[in-house]
Each structure stands twice: as structure tokens, then as C-alpha cells.
Design a protein around this motif. Structure first.
Motif, PDB file in Angstrom:
ATOM      1  N   UNK A 100     -61.190 -70.562  10.740  1.00 31.22           N
ATOM      2  CA  UNK A 100     -60.943 -71.992  10.591  1.00 31.22           C
ATOM      3  C   UNK A 100     -59.669 -72.257   9.791  1.00 31.22           C
ATOM      4  N   UNK A 101     -59.288 -71.288   8.954  1.00 31.40           N
ATOM      5  CA  UNK A 101     -58.060 -71.437   8.168  1.00 31.40           C
ATOM      6  C   UNK A 101     -56.805 -71.158   8.988  1.00 31.40           C
ATOM      7  N   UNK A 102     -56.974 -70.561  10.153  1.00 31.43           N
ATOM      8  CA  UNK A 102     -55.833 -70.248  11.016  1.00 31.43           C
ATOM      9  C   UNK A 102     -55.543 -71.407  11.952  1.00 31.43           C
ATOM     10  N   UNK A 103     -56.570 -71.897  12.644  1.00 28.14           N
ATOM     11  CA  UNK A 103     -56.383 -73.017  13.560  1.00 28.14           C
ATOM     12  C   UNK A 103     -55.722 -72.590  14.855  1.00 28.14           C
ATOM     13  N   UNK A 110     -50.209 -72.718   8.917  1.00 30.20           N
ATOM     14  CA  UNK A 110     -48.858 -73.169   8.580  1.00 30.20           C
ATOM     15  C   UNK A 110     -48.897 -74.402   7.680  1.00 30.20           C
ATOM     16  N   UNK A 111     -49.815 -75.327   7.989  1.00 30.43           N
ATOM     17  CA  UNK A 111     -49.934 -76.540   7.181  1.00 30.43           C
ATOM     18  C   UNK A 111     -50.401 -76.201   5.769  1.00 30.43           C
ATOM     19  N   UNK A 112     -51.368 -75.281   5.668  1.00 31.10           N
ATOM     20  CA  UNK A 112     -51.877 -74.874   4.358  1.00 31.10           C
ATOM     21  C   UNK A 112     -50.792 -74.162   3.555  1.00 31.10           C
ATOM     22  N   UNK A 113     -50.023 -73.316   4.216  1.00 30.37           N
ATOM     23  CA  UNK A 113     -48.927 -72.623   3.544  1.00 30.37           C
ATOM     24  C   UNK A 113     -47.905 -73.624   3.014  1.00 30.37           C
ATOM     25  N   UNK A 114     -47.615 -74.650   3.790  1.00 32.64           N
ATOM     26  CA  UNK A 114     -46.649 -75.672   3.387  1.00 32.64           C
ATOM     27  C   UNK A 114     -47.151 -76.423   2.141  1.00 32.64           C
ATOM     28  N   UNK A 115     -48.428 -76.789   2.135  1.00 33.57           N
ATOM     29  CA  UNK A 115     -49.009 -77.519   1.012  1.00 33.57           C
ATOM     30  C   UNK A 115     -49.012 -76.661  -0.252  1.00 33.57           C
ATOM     31  N   UNK A 116     -49.404 -75.399  -0.102  1.00 37.80           N
ATOM     32  CA  UNK A 116     -49.421 -74.487  -1.247  1.00 37.80           C
ATOM     33  C   UNK A 116     -48.006 -74.297  -1.793  1.00 37.80           C
ATOM     34  N   UNK A 117     -47.031 -74.192  -0.901  1.00 38.97           N
ATOM     35  CA  UNK A 117     -45.639 -74.022  -1.320  1.00 38.97           C
ATOM     36  C   UNK A 117     -45.162 -75.225  -2.130  1.00 38.97           C
ATOM     37  N   UNK A 118     -45.510 -76.423  -1.672  1.00 40.50           N
ATOM     38  CA  UNK A 118     -45.129 -77.634  -2.414  1.00 40.50           C
ATOM     39  C   UNK A 118     -45.745 -77.621  -3.809  1.00 40.50           C
ATOM     40  N   UNK A 122     -43.652 -77.328  -7.476  1.00 48.52           N
ATOM     41  CA  UNK A 122     -43.511 -78.632  -8.120  1.00 48.52           C
ATOM     42  C   UNK A 122     -42.944 -78.472  -9.531  1.00 48.52           C
ATOM     43  N   UNK A 123     -41.835 -79.162  -9.795  1.00 46.21           N
ATOM     44  CA  UNK A 123     -41.163 -79.164 -11.102  1.00 46.21           C
ATOM     45  C   UNK A 123     -40.626 -77.796 -11.520  1.00 46.21           C
ATOM     46  N   UNK A 124     -40.510 -76.877 -10.585  1.00 44.58           N
ATOM     47  CA  UNK A 124     -39.939 -75.569 -10.896  1.00 44.58           C
ATOM     48  C   UNK A 124     -38.456 -75.546 -10.557  1.00 44.58           C
ATOM     49  N   UNK A 125     -37.652 -75.012 -11.472  1.00 44.51           N
ATOM     50  CA  UNK A 125     -36.209 -74.907 -11.229  1.00 44.51           C
ATOM     51  C   UNK A 125     -35.935 -73.792 -10.229  1.00 44.51           C
ATOM     52  N   UNK A 126     -36.560 -72.636 -10.461  1.00 42.04           N
ATOM     53  CA  UNK A 126     -36.393 -71.490  -9.562  1.00 42.04           C
ATOM     54  C   UNK A 126     -37.515 -71.507  -8.527  1.00 42.04           C
ATOM     55  N   UNK A 127     -37.151 -71.781  -7.286  1.00 43.70           N
ATOM     56  CA  UNK A 127     -38.147 -71.918  -6.231  1.00 43.70           C
ATOM     57  C   UNK A 127     -38.704 -70.555  -5.814  1.00 43.70           C
ATOM     58  N   UNK A 128     -39.952 -70.576  -5.377  1.00 40.36           N
ATOM     59  CA  UNK A 128     -40.641 -69.358  -4.944  1.00 40.36           C
ATOM     60  C   UNK A 128     -41.149 -69.562  -3.521  1.00 40.36           C
ATOM     61  N   UNK A 129     -40.758 -68.710  -2.603  1.00 42.90           N
ATOM     62  CA  UNK A 129     -41.244 -68.798  -1.233  1.00 42.90           C
ATOM     63  C   UNK A 129     -42.684 -68.288  -1.185  1.00 42.90           C
ATOM     64  N   UNK A 130     -43.500 -68.989  -0.422  1.00 45.19           N
ATOM     65  CA  UNK A 130     -44.913 -68.631  -0.321  1.00 45.19           C
ATOM     66  C   UNK A 130     -45.228 -68.184   1.101  1.00 45.19           C
ATOM     67  N   UNK A 131     -45.867 -67.026   1.226  1.00 42.35           N
ATOM     68  CA  UNK A 131     -46.268 -66.485   2.521  1.00 42.35           C
ATOM     69  C   UNK A 131     -47.791 -66.334   2.523  1.00 42.35           C
ATOM     70  N   UNK A 132     -48.431 -67.133   3.350  1.00 39.68           N
ATOM     71  CA  UNK A 132     -49.896 -67.145   3.406  1.00 39.68           C
ATOM     72  C   UNK A 132     -50.352 -66.482   4.702  1.00 39.68           C
ATOM     73  N   UNK A 133     -51.317 -65.577   4.586  1.00 38.17           N
ATOM     74  CA  UNK A 133     -51.836 -64.905   5.776  1.00 38.17           C
ATOM     75  C   UNK A 133     -53.356 -64.814   5.702  1.00 38.17           C
ATOM     76  N   UNK A 134     -53.986 -64.788   6.861  1.00 37.65           N
ATOM     77  CA  UNK A 134     -55.444 -64.695   6.956  1.00 37.65           C
ATOM     78  C   UNK A 134     -55.809 -63.547   7.896  1.00 37.65           C
ATOM     79  N   UNK A 135     -56.460 -62.522   7.347  1.00 35.17           N
ATOM     80  CA  UNK A 135     -56.941 -61.386   8.150  1.00 35.17           C
ATOM     81  C   UNK A 135     -55.845 -60.766   9.019  1.00 35.17           C
ATOM     82  N   UNK A 136     -54.592 -60.695   8.504  1.00 34.18           N
ATOM     83  CA  UNK A 136     -53.506 -60.074   9.249  1.00 34.18           C
ATOM     84  C   UNK A 136     -53.020 -60.868  10.438  1.00 34.18           C
TER      85      UNK A 136
END
Length: 205
Positions: A100-103, A110-118, A122-136
Motif C-alpha cells: 500500500x506504501x508503493x501504490x 514517490x509522494x511519500x518520499x516527496x513529503x518526507x524530503x520536505x 525544513x529550515x535546514x541550510x544544507x539540504x539532504x536528498x531523501x531516497x525512500x524504498x519499500x521491499x526493494x
């Protein structure tokens, strides 16, 4: 998030704070407010240690906090692994009923990864890229897209006309472009606006 604790020793007070915060030692900052000491030459007992323990504001903490709330709200039981490198923060989620987390074609993921990345940035000077995966799923999807790119490139070359792919995320478009770059018989480009931007595979004349 922080708590103050008192105990017979600094270490005992820290352990109590970690238990309440649900955090590991490396995830917190410890401020010793009072060292344990004897009072009046030991005649009236000991003064306990007092510490303030604060959870570090890191990408891992932020991602864990938000994902925990989302997954709890969905009633899922999962195992999450977090790995922070120079490239970014990688989060792997595993467990029963996590599809259900993959869709559909990764849209929910992708939507969940985008939300987590935001939230993480938030309020961070040095941005961090977020890579979210489910069961490979990401790895399997990349392999599927590479095979698709090669098959459609041959079709474009054989029929001598453009092949238009369905809209994809920027990450998936990059996989297609990379799979076909450097070829002298076809070339790729993107057109359209997000989230409907798509790739065109075109034969070279």
C-alpha cells in the motif's frame, strides 16, 4: 525534544532519559546539570545527578518521526532501516502489507518520499536528498525501466518514428535517459510540465 532526569549517577539518569525518548545514545546530546555528590561530608546522604538529554535534530530523526506517524496511522507493522551517506538519506521499509506504501507504479511511494524530503529539509541550510524504498521496489522498477527503454529504442529505430512514454517522475526519466545515452541511432528528450512530463525516444535521421 528533550527531558531532564535525576538518578544516582549520570549514566543512570541518561539511560532513563533514553528510555523515555525512545532514542539511542548516538541520537542525543547530553548536558550534565549536576554531578552526584555527597552532602555535608556524607552525613546527610547524596545529591543525585541531574541531566538534560536532547534528541539531535538530524535528517534521520526527522524522517523517523514523520514516517512513524504516517505508518502508525495506517496501522502497519514495519521495519525501517536508515542509512545516511554523502549522497543523502536512504530509508528502507519492510514488512507485511507494505504494498500500500508503493501504490500504482510507485505513485504513493514517490509522494511519500516527496513529503518526507520536505519535512527533513525544513529550515535546514544544507539540504539532504531523501531516497525512500519499500521491499526493494526501486531496484526492481529501475531494472524494468531499463529493459523498457532498450525495447522502445529498438521500436523507434525500426519504425523510424518517435515513441512517447507515459508521464514519469524526474528520477524515472533519468533512468531512461541514462540507459539510452551515447547511442548514435536514437536520442531522448523530455517535454511537458510536471507531473505530466514525459520522455520521447526519437530515431536519428
Amino acid at each position: 525534544m528533550e527531558v531532564e532526569k535525576t538518578a544516582r549517577s549520570v549514566e543512570e539518569a541518561v539511560e532513563q532519559a533514553l528510555a523515555e525518548l525512545g532514542a539511542k545514545r548516538e541520537e542525543v546530546e547530553v548536558e550534565v546539570l549536576e554531578e552526584p555528590s555527597k552532602v555535608l561530608f556524607g552525613l546527610l546522604g547524596r545529591r543525585p545527578a541531574r541531566v538534560r538529554v536532547r534528541v539531535k535534530d538530524t535528517p534521520v530523526r526527522r524522517a523517523k518521526e514523520l514516517l512513524g506517524k504516517v505508518i502508525d496511522a495506517m496501522g502497519l507493522m514495519v521495519d525501517m532501516k536508515f542509512r545516511e551517506t554523502e549522497e543523502g538519506l536512504f530509508v528502507d521499509i519492510a514488512g507485511p502489507n507494505v504494498g500500500i506504501l508503493i501504490g500504482r507504479r510507485g505513485e504513493t511511494l514517490n509522494a511519500l518520499q516527496y513529503i518526507v524530503s520536505l519535512y527533513v529539509n525544513k529550515n535546514r541550510v544544507q539540504k539532504c536528498k531523501v531516497y525512500l524504498d519499500v521491499e526493494g521496489y526501486r531496484r526492481r522498477r529501475e531494472e524494468t525501466l531499463r529493459r523498457l527503454a532498450l525495447r522502445l529504442a529498438e521500436k523507434a529505430k525500426r519504425k523510424g518514428r518517435n515513441i512517447v512514454l507515459e508521464p514519469m517522475s524526474s528520477h524515472e526519466r533519468k533512468i531512461i535517459h541514462t540507459a539510452l545515452q551515447g547511442r548514435d541511432d536514437i536520442y531522448t528528450y523530455s517535454e511537458g510540465e510536471e507531473p505530466y512530463r514525459k520522455i520521447i525516444i526519437s530515431p536519428r535521421k
